[in-house]
Write a protein that holds these residues in place. Structure first.
Motif, PDB file in Angstrom:
ATOM      1  N   GLN A 109       0.819  -1.218   0.000  1.00  0.00           N
ATOM      2  CA  GLN A 109       0.000   0.000   0.000  1.00  0.00           C
ATOM      3  C   GLN A 109       0.853   1.269   0.000  1.00  0.00           C
ATOM      4  OE1 GLN A 109      -0.786  -2.512   2.496  1.00  0.00           O
ATOM      5  NE2 GLN A 109      -2.212  -3.385   1.004  1.00  0.00           N
ATOM      6  N   GLY A 110       2.179   1.125   0.041  1.00  0.00           N
ATOM      7  CA  GLY A 110       3.062   2.278   0.027  1.00  0.00           C
ATOM      8  C   GLY A 110       3.517   2.738   1.388  1.00  0.00           C
ATOM      9  N   GLY A 111       3.146   2.032   2.456  1.00  0.00           N
ATOM     10  CA  GLY A 111       3.597   2.389   3.795  1.00  0.00           C
ATOM     11  C   GLY A 111       5.050   2.020   4.008  1.00  0.00           C
ATOM     12  N   LEU A 112       5.746   2.794   4.853  1.00  0.00           N
ATOM     13  CA  LEU A 112       7.170   2.600   5.098  1.00  0.00           C
ATOM     14  C   LEU A 112       7.392   1.739   6.336  1.00  0.00           C
ATOM     15  CD1 LEU A 112      10.047   3.512   4.145  1.00  0.00           C
ATOM     16  CD2 LEU A 112       9.892   5.283   5.919  1.00  0.00           C
ATOM     17  N   TRP A 113       8.318   0.775   6.212  1.00  0.00           N
ATOM     18  CA  TRP A 113       8.656  -0.139   7.307  1.00  0.00           C
ATOM     19  C   TRP A 113      10.168  -0.266   7.411  1.00  0.00           C
ATOM     20  CZ3 TRP A 113       4.930  -3.587   9.811  1.00  0.00           C
ATOM     21  CH2 TRP A 113       3.615  -3.427   9.355  1.00  0.00           C
ATOM     22  N   VAL A 114      10.644  -0.606   8.621  1.00  0.00           N
ATOM     23  CA  VAL A 114      12.058  -0.925   8.817  1.00  0.00           C
ATOM     24  C   VAL A 114      12.184  -2.170   9.679  1.00  0.00           C
ATOM     25  CG1 VAL A 114      12.861   1.464   8.614  1.00  0.00           C
ATOM     26  CG2 VAL A 114      12.288   0.548  10.881  1.00  0.00           C
ATOM     27  N   VAL A 115      13.298  -2.871   9.508  1.00  0.00           N
ATOM     28  CA  VAL A 115      13.749  -3.842  10.502  1.00  0.00           C
ATOM     29  C   VAL A 115      15.049  -3.299  11.076  1.00  0.00           C
ATOM     30  CG1 VAL A 115      12.668  -5.958   9.655  1.00  0.00           C
ATOM     31  CG2 VAL A 115      14.858  -5.246   8.686  1.00  0.00           C
ATOM     32  N   GLU A 116      15.190  -3.432  12.384  1.00  0.00           N
ATOM     33  CA  GLU A 116      16.379  -2.885  13.028  1.00  0.00           C
ATOM     34  C   GLU A 116      16.902  -3.822  14.102  1.00  0.00           C
ATOM     35  OE1 GLU A 116      15.332   0.760  15.411  1.00  0.00           O
ATOM     36  OE2 GLU A 116      13.486   0.592  14.248  1.00  0.00           O
ATOM     37  N   HIS A 117      18.218  -3.780  14.259  1.00  0.00           N
ATOM     38  CA  HIS A 117      18.882  -4.639  15.230  1.00  0.00           C
ATOM     39  C   HIS A 117      18.613  -4.150  16.643  1.00  0.00           C
ATOM     40  CE1 HIS A 117      22.174  -6.243  12.286  1.00  0.00           C
ATOM     41  NE2 HIS A 117      20.979  -6.167  11.726  1.00  0.00           N
ATOM     42  N   GLY A 118      18.229  -5.074  17.510  1.00  0.00           N
ATOM     43  CA  GLY A 118      18.183  -4.776  18.930  1.00  0.00           C
ATOM     44  C   GLY A 118      19.558  -4.946  19.537  1.00  0.00           C
ATOM     45  N   ALA A 119      19.617  -4.923  20.850  1.00  0.00           N
ATOM     46  CA  ALA A 119      20.892  -5.172  21.514  1.00  0.00           C
ATOM     47  C   ALA A 119      21.028  -6.687  21.663  1.00  0.00           C
ATOM     48  CB  ALA A 119      20.942  -4.445  22.844  1.00  0.00           C
ATOM     49  N   GLN A 120      20.906  -7.195  22.859  1.00  0.00           N
ATOM     50  CA  GLN A 120      20.935  -8.644  23.087  1.00  0.00           C
ATOM     51  C   GLN A 120      19.494  -9.116  23.149  1.00  0.00           C
ATOM     52  OE1 GLN A 120      24.223 -10.402  25.452  1.00  0.00           O
ATOM     53  NE2 GLN A 120      22.588 -10.969  26.852  1.00  0.00           N
ATOM     54  N   GLY A 121      18.945  -9.466  21.974  1.00  0.00           N
ATOM     55  CA  GLY A 121      17.519  -9.728  21.834  1.00  0.00           C
ATOM     56  C   GLY A 121      16.797  -8.460  21.406  1.00  0.00           C
ATOM     57  N   GLY A 122      15.554  -8.620  20.957  1.00  0.00           N
ATOM     58  CA  GLY A 122      14.731  -7.460  20.677  1.00  0.00           C
ATOM     59  C   GLY A 122      14.927  -6.815  19.322  1.00  0.00           C
ATOM     60  N   ASP A 123      15.322  -7.571  18.292  1.00  0.00           N
ATOM     61  CA  ASP A 123      15.279  -7.031  16.931  1.00  0.00           C
ATOM     62  C   ASP A 123      13.830  -6.694  16.596  1.00  0.00           C
ATOM     63  OD1 ASP A 123      17.967  -7.659  16.733  1.00  0.00           O
ATOM     64  OD2 ASP A 123      17.632  -9.501  15.625  1.00  0.00           O
ATOM     65  N   GLU A 124      13.606  -5.599  15.846  1.00  0.00           N
ATOM     66  CA  GLU A 124      12.248  -5.104  15.654  1.00  0.00           C
ATOM     67  C   GLU A 124      11.867  -4.935  14.194  1.00  0.00           C
ATOM     68  OE1 GLU A 124      12.030  -2.415  19.766  1.00  0.00           O
ATOM     69  OE2 GLU A 124      11.775  -1.458  17.810  1.00  0.00           O
ATOM     70  N   LEU A 125      10.581  -5.163  13.919  1.00  0.00           N
ATOM     71  CA  LEU A 125       9.937  -4.755  12.677  1.00  0.00           C
ATOM     72  C   LEU A 125       8.994  -3.613  13.041  1.00  0.00           C
ATOM     73  CD1 LEU A 125       9.073  -5.176   9.644  1.00  0.00           C
ATOM     74  CD2 LEU A 125       7.312  -6.744  10.534  1.00  0.00           C
ATOM     75  N   ASN A 126       9.207  -2.447  12.424  1.00  0.00           N
ATOM     76  CA  ASN A 126       8.422  -1.262  12.762  1.00  0.00           C
ATOM     77  C   ASN A 126       7.765  -0.662  11.529  1.00  0.00           C
ATOM     78  OD1 ASN A 126       8.767  -0.731  15.657  1.00  0.00           O
ATOM     79  ND2 ASN A 126      10.939  -0.543  15.160  1.00  0.00           N
ATOM     80  N   ARG A 127       6.503  -0.237  11.700  1.00  0.00           N
ATOM     81  CA  ARG A 127       5.791   0.549  10.703  1.00  0.00           C
ATOM     82  C   ARG A 127       6.088   2.012  11.002  1.00  0.00           C
ATOM     83  NH1 ARG A 127       3.237   3.547   7.535  1.00  0.00           N
ATOM     84  NH2 ARG A 127       1.242   3.019   6.559  1.00  0.00           N
TER      85      ARG A 127
END
Length: 368
Positions: free
Chosen positions: A227-245
């Motif tokens: 739909q054209g929305g922007l997303w990122v995946v980002e590294h967490g520290a020790q655990g907690g990698d994230e997928l964010n809208r």
């Protein structure tokens, strides 16, 4: 939200030899053929397709290579900027805009030497008609202050639906005690939004012009959904990698809130939630070190339409998340999926990925 709903790991069932090295892996959508399309690469980082079937791959040490077709010998492209090729820094992502056939513009993100440190930068140039050089390279955005060390530059580049440009900038590895990602007047830990001429496309009160969102740690994948929305995946520290809208003006928490813990143990910041700070759509614990991001159109595999693909640098697989099933994860694993740096949907609907271990690019598509 958490990444432990269910996991299906792909199993290698066939290897073949011949003109094109390939293997077959079983997946939830049936057998997929994984074939080698480029080899001999030194730490490949970003992949971009040209409209005539050619493709470009960046190498972190500072090289850009043009391939006329899968399996072809590469052309070394000249005219690149100077890069800070230390640690995680170097020549990073590549963007081929939708108007390339008319503009022949190529956009590159890279770490730029700055005094005793380095910062994330974005620049553009015109690819020559014969594809051998970048002409008139010019920086479009440079982080105002360069941090020391070679960590957490980000740094993916995405063209929005309206033709503006998003750049993901890492926090430069200052850790839980560093609040640069929360400082609205700094570029670290931000998504930057620019017009094609380099002027800020997002301007928020009290923020560095161009800052679109803040509170990011180390976003190494960024993409638009269908739909054209922007997303990122980002590294967490020790655990907690994230997928964010990602939405304009939102704060994604780092390092005030996080689902991981500090290296060596201990809570990061104030815990896992705080009013005014966004929650991830999905997170991985333990960390998988996600890199590259693609939302699949369903062109060749209708069962995967709208699904999220990213690579695992830590556990050597391609991750598929199904939004229709609580972001349940399928781990597509084969000998080729070693330290996957980028994942991209090709114009023909196949899924391409870069393997750092092999120094290679691969194409995944249904077995015919």
């Amino acid at each position: 939200m958490r990444g432990s709903v269910w996991v299906l790991t792909g199993t290698l069932v066939l290897a073949s030899s011949g003109a094109v090295a390939a293997s077959v892996v079983e997946t939830s959508a049936g057998p997929m053929r994984i074939e080698l399309v480029a080899t001999g690469l030194e730490e490949p980082w970003g992949l971009g397709f040209l409209p005539d079937g050619m493709f470009l791959i960046t190498e972190r040490e500072g090289a850009l290579k043009l391939f006329a077709a899968p399996g072809a010998e590469p052309v070394q492209v000249s005219g690149l900027p100077e890069v800070y090729a230390e640690g995680q820094g170097g020549l990073l992502d590549i963007l081929v805009p939708r108007d390339f056939a008319q503009s022949r513009e190529i956009w590159l993100s890279y770490s730029l030497p700055q005094g005793r440190g380095a910062g994330t930068a974005l620049g553009r140039a015109v690819l020559s008609g014969d594809g051998t050089r970048l002409e008139g390279f010019e920086p479009v955005f440079i982080s105002p202050e360069g941090g020391r060390g070679g960590r957490h530059f980000g740094s993916r580049v995405v063209e929005a639906v309206d033709g503006t440009i998003f750049l993901a900038v890492g926090d430069r590895g200052t850790g839980p005690d560093g609040l640069e990602a929360q400082d609205p007047m700094r570029a670290e830990g931000k998504i930057i939004h620019l017009n094609r001429d380099g002027s800020p496309a997002t301007v928020l009160p009290g923020t560095l012009p161009g800052v679109h969102s803040l509170g990011h740690r180390n976003p190494q994948g960024m993409a638009l959904d269908v739909q054209g929305g922007l997303w990122v995946v980002e590294h967490g520290a020790q655990g907690g990698d994230e997928l964010n809208r990602v939405e304009a003006g939102r704060n994604y928490g780092w390092p005030v809130i996080a689902y991981g813990e500090d290296y060596g143990g201990g809570q990061i910041g104030e815990g896992q939630a705080k009013p005014g700070m966004e929650q991830p759509v999905f997170y991985w614990d333990p960390s998988i070190a996600p890199s590259g991001l693609a939302f699949y159109s369903g062109a060749l595999v209708s069962a995967w339409a709208g699904d999220v693909f990213t690579g695992s640098l830590k556990f050597d697989y391609v991750s598929r998340l199904n939004p229709d099933n609580g972001y349940a994860e399928e781990r597509i694993s084969s000998p080729e999926t070693g330290r996957v740096r980028d994942v991209v949907e090709a114009p023909d609907g196949s899924i391409w990925f870069l393997s750092v271990y092999d120094g290679a690019a691969y194409r995944m598509a249904p077995v015919k």
